[in-house]
Enzyme design. Structure first.
Site, PDB file in Angstrom:
ATOM      1  N   PRO A   1      -4.656   0.499  18.635  1.00 23.89           N
ATOM      2  CA  PRO A   1      -4.378  -0.028  17.292  1.00 23.89           C
ATOM      3  C   PRO A   1      -4.397   1.006  16.163  1.00 23.89           C
ATOM      4  O   PRO A   1      -4.006   0.678  15.041  1.00 23.89           O
ATOM      5  CB  PRO A   1      -5.480  -1.065  17.080  1.00 23.89           C
TER       6      PRO A   1
ATOM      7  N   TYR B   1      -9.356   5.589   7.163  1.00 21.25           N
ATOM      8  CA  TYR B   1      -9.508   5.932   8.585  1.00 21.25           C
ATOM      9  C   TYR B   1     -10.550   7.042   8.665  1.00 21.25           C
ATOM     10  O   TYR B   1     -10.403   8.081   7.999  1.00 21.25           O
ATOM     11  CB  TYR B   1      -8.191   6.439   9.172  1.00 21.25           C
TER      12      TYR B   1
ATOM     13  N   HIS C   1       0.860  -1.200   0.000  1.00 20.43           N
ATOM     14  CA  HIS C   1       0.000   0.000   0.000  1.00 20.43           C
ATOM     15  C   HIS C   1       0.884   1.233   0.000  1.00 20.43           C
ATOM     16  O   HIS C   1       1.726   1.393   0.868  1.00 20.43           O
ATOM     17  CB  HIS C   1      -0.918   0.010   1.225  1.00 20.43           C
TER      18      HIS C   1
ATOM     19  N   LYS D   1       0.737  -0.052  15.029  1.00 24.40           N
ATOM     20  CA  LYS D   1       2.151  -0.114  15.404  1.00 24.40           C
ATOM     21  C   LYS D   1       2.509  -1.345  16.252  1.00 24.40           C
ATOM     22  O   LYS D   1       3.698  -1.649  16.433  1.00 24.40           O
ATOM     23  CB  LYS D   1       2.548   1.147  16.191  1.00 24.40           C
TER      24      LYS D   1
ATOM     25  N   TYR E   1       3.686   6.808   9.951  1.00 26.24           N
ATOM     26  CA  TYR E   1       2.872   5.655   9.546  1.00 26.24           C
ATOM     27  C   TYR E   1       3.743   4.566   8.908  1.00 26.24           C
ATOM     28  O   TYR E   1       3.576   3.385   9.214  1.00 26.24           O
ATOM     29  CB  TYR E   1       1.772   6.102   8.577  1.00 26.24           C
TER      30      TYR E   1
HETATM   31  C1  PHB Z   1      -6.327  -4.193  10.638  1.00 23.12           C
HETATM   32  O1  PHB Z   1      -6.332  -4.490   9.435  1.00 23.12           O
HETATM   33  O2  PHB Z   1      -6.726  -4.980  11.487  1.00 23.12           O
HETATM   34  C2  PHB Z   1      -5.831  -2.853  11.039  1.00 23.12           C
HETATM   35  C3  PHB Z   1      -5.250  -2.029  10.089  1.00 23.12           C
HETATM   36  C4  PHB Z   1      -4.798  -0.784  10.442  1.00 23.12           C
HETATM   37  C5  PHB Z   1      -4.931  -0.358  11.744  1.00 23.12           C
HETATM   38  C6  PHB Z   1      -5.487  -1.174  12.706  1.00 23.12           C
HETATM   39  C7  PHB Z   1      -5.940  -2.434  12.358  1.00 23.12           C
HETATM   40  O3  PHB Z   1      -4.490   0.887  12.084  1.00 23.12           O
END
Ligand code: PHB
Ligand code: APR
Length: 394
Positions: free
Chosen positions: A293, A201, A72, A297, A385
């Site tokens: 989450p 997000y 990505h 990280k 990130y």
């Molecule tokens: C996930 O795919 O579970 C996931 C991806 C990004 C995040 C948190 C969880 O920031």
């Protein structure tokens, strides 16, 4: 039984450490209280930084990544009903992340350990660690009703947040820093194509949401929910309705729903224990720290702890030098606090807090607006990130 290192816990940290030590010729035994299937049933974030990919390659467990991992080069921030792309690659001089589930990382590590014929004691009961203030520590556990003892040079506490290792350290020798957030994440895994090719997000007045994925046919979605909510309040239809409510019109139209194959609610926490070394005991991964989450990280931090720890233990066992183990804690904690800060900041920016009011929502939106329209702002998000370099600040 005798070995160089007893690794407590067969999560990603313990298994990765075992693999790195094996590659360098250091003996290790893994002791895990659950079954392999139980360990593999835990669904967690799946965004790997380049630094993590490099450690997986060093451990020889990167074979499936080119085929099954999804590179990505950006992600979307959705606020005030509109999406804005953070161009990770353009903002960081070509860096990207790899979307690959943590379950798959763990499975690859388990298979590599088994293929190498290395010893893992699953379903070990009453695991206890002894004499780690000396040069002759040991680990005991009960297996099939029989007490077993392993003598070793070092103990690696890779046994997660609720493990026995951190809990065995005398209270006066350890300091803990903790923040518990007033909401949880309700996660759903579904065999449906992801709503978008990259992650989204979402900051919405109804609360945070995240559109993630495991493959081109498997999606992972999250909703911010009150900590008091129970799974039986969230049948699939209610989940999809609420997710639609938090998305923009285009994503709403593209969302493909289907039966959930996993659903769970997880609390959010920031936590750090200092230091991470106590004589011949070393903590790594979730045993020493937890991040919320947002930003994914957790596994990446665990992988860098393990990289630093394996280097240090290899130096100690093979070259008989203690330089690495003496620096382990300080080296890890500098990196950990940076990731803790980013995860806390990103969580604070994207979630609805009980006491934030209308002004809180407006301020979050103003900050997001600044971030996506300022190159400096976007770059700050992007460089954190994709992950700071291993030697950042050294
Ligand atoms: C996930 O795919 O579970 C996931 C991806 C990004 C995040 C948190 C969880 O920031
Ligand atoms: N004895 C033996 N094993 C134990 C004990 C014990 N007393 N207590 C816990 N364990 C095992 C757990 O069953 C688990 O399999 O230790 C393992 C710890 O694994 P994780 O909790 O996955 O922690 P870690 O390997 O550090 O992984 C870090 O997990 O939570 C995510 O975001 C985090 O992605 C990061 C990763």
């Amino acid at each position: 039984m005798r070995t160089n290192v007893v690794i407590v816990g067969a999560g990603p940290s313990g298994l990765l450490l075992g693999q790195l030590l094996f590659k360098a010729g250091v003996d290790a035994i893994v002791v895990e209280r659950q079954t392999p299937d139980y360990v593999l049933s835990r669904i967690r974030a799946g965004v790997l930084e380049q630094v993590t990919l490099d450690v997986l390659a060093q451990a020889g467990v990167d074979k499936r990544l080119p085929r099954d991992g999804l590179p990505h080069t950006g992600f979307d921030l959705l606020f005030k009903g509109e999406r804005h792309r953070i161009d990770l690659k353009g903002l960081t001089g070509g860096k990207k992340v790899m979307v690959y589930g943590q379950t798959e990382v763990t499975r690859d590590l388990m298979e590599a350990r088994e293929a190498a014929g290395l010893t893992t004691h699953y379903e070990a009961q009453s695991v206890q660690i002894h004499d780690f203030d000396s040069d002759h520590p040991s680990v005991t556990f009960i297996k099939d009703g029989v007490t077993q003892t392993i003598q070793c040079d070092f103990i690696a506490g890779c046994d997660g947040f609720h493990g026995v290792c951190r809990a065995s350290v005398p209270r006066q020798s350890i300091q803990e820093f903790e923040k518990v957030y007033p909401f949880g994440w309700l996660g759903v895994l579904a065999d449906t194509p992801p709503v978008h090719e990259e992650l989204i997000y979402v900051n919405s007045p109804r609360g945070f949401a995240l559109c993630s994925q495991r493959s081109r046919t498997r999606s992972r979605y999250y909703l911010q929910v009150p900590l008091t909510d129970h799974l039986d309040q969230w049948p699939d239809e209610a989940f999809w309705d609420e997710l639609r409510n938090r998305l923009d019109p285009e994503a709403r139209d593209h969302l493909v729903t289907g039966p959930s194959i996993e659903k769970s609610i997880a609390p959010l926490r920031s936590f750090v224990a200092e230091p991470m070394r106590f004589g011949t005991l070393f903590l790594a991964g979730d045993a020493a720290h937890i991040v919320p989450p947002t930003g994914a990280k957790g596994l990446n931090l665990a992988a860098t702890d393990v990289k630093f720890l394996s280097d240090a233990l290899i130096e100690a066992c093979i070259e008989k030098s203690h330089a690495g183990i003496d620096h382990y804690s300080k080296r890890c904690l500098a990196r950990i606090w940076r990731a803790e800060r980013f995860s806390w900041w990103f969580t604070s920016l994207m979630h609805r807090f009980p006491d934030q009011g209308e002004i809180g929502q407006k301020l979050q939106e103003a900050e997001l607006d600044y971030l996506v329209h300022s190159e400096a702002g976007s770059r700050t998000v992007a460089e954190n990130y994709v992950g700071l370099p291993l030697n950042f600040g050294e």
